[in-house]
Design a protein around this motif. Structure first.
Motif, PDB file in Angstrom:
ATOM      1  N   ARG A  71       0.824  -1.182  -0.113  1.00  0.00           N
ATOM      2  CA  ARG A  71       0.115   0.018   0.085  1.00  0.00           C
ATOM      3  C   ARG A  71       0.746   1.389   0.000  1.00  0.00           C
ATOM      4  NH1 ARG A  71      -3.366  -0.343   5.674  1.00  0.00           N
ATOM      5  NH2 ARG A  71      -4.008   1.746   4.917  1.00  0.00           N
ATOM      6  N   ASN A  73       0.431   4.835   1.106  1.00  0.00           N
ATOM      7  CA  ASN A  73      -0.745   5.615   2.059  1.00  0.00           C
ATOM      8  C   ASN A  73      -0.537   6.939   1.413  1.00  0.00           C
ATOM      9  OD1 ASN A  73      -1.301   3.486   3.782  1.00  0.00           O
ATOM     10  ND2 ASN A  73       0.562   3.905   5.175  1.00  0.00           N
ATOM     11  N   MET A  78      -3.710   0.640  -2.771  1.00  0.00           N
ATOM     12  CA  MET A  78      -3.261  -0.421  -2.446  1.00  0.00           C
ATOM     13  C   MET A  78      -3.093  -1.483  -3.533  1.00  0.00           C
ATOM     14  SD  MET A  78      -5.033  -3.393   0.252  1.00  0.00           S
ATOM     15  CE  MET A  78      -6.495  -3.571  -1.086  1.00  0.00           C
ATOM     16  N   CYS A  95     -11.196  -5.441  -3.154  1.00  0.00           N
ATOM     17  CA  CYS A  95     -10.796  -4.579  -2.186  1.00  0.00           C
ATOM     18  C   CYS A  95     -11.385  -4.496  -1.091  1.00  0.00           C
ATOM     19  CB  CYS A  95     -10.308  -3.390  -2.837  1.00  0.00           C
ATOM     20  SG  CYS A  95      -9.611  -1.934  -1.796  1.00  0.00           S
TER      21      CYS A  95
END
Length: 117
Positions: A71, A73, A78, A95
């Motif tokens: 991932r 951020n 992701m 997801c």
């Protein structure tokens, strides 16, 4: 609310690879752990991999050593890198993200992955 949108699915030959992406938007600050699930044709939805907010990962035995979850951020995205794909990996991939303050999971609409010669 959090919105999740998957992309990157498609048709690939056995032994091939794909990278799935999951873009998050909305109340991003509510997101804690994230993960990928899949639902093969005619079967129940199953866990593929999870990743914590700190980056700890967990994988289903069936994908260990072939799939990598990550991932970003900063980009609110992701990924699922899928290598050495097998026909049994054929499924709709979803997801998911869980809410850090409420007993709530968010889900995307899914992306189809088909592994076939």
């Amino acid at each position: 609310q959090v919105q999740l949108v998957e992309s990157g699915g498609g048709l690939v030959h056995p032994g091939g690879f794909l990278r799935l992406s999951c873009a998050a938007s909305g109340s991003i600050f509510r997101i804690n752990a994230m993960g990928w699930y899949r639902q093969p044709p005619g079967k129940e939805r199953e866990l593929v991999a999870t990743i914590s907010s700190g980056g700890s990962t967990n994988y289903a035995d069936s994908v260990k050593g072939r799939f990598t979850i990550s991932r970003d951020n900063a980009e609110n995205t992701m990924y699922l890198q899928m290598n050495s794909l097998k026909p049994e990996d054929t499924a709709v991939y979803y997801c998911t993200a869980n809410d850090r303050w409420a007993a709530l999971n968010y889900w995307g609409r899914g992306t189809q992955v088909t592994v076939s010669s």
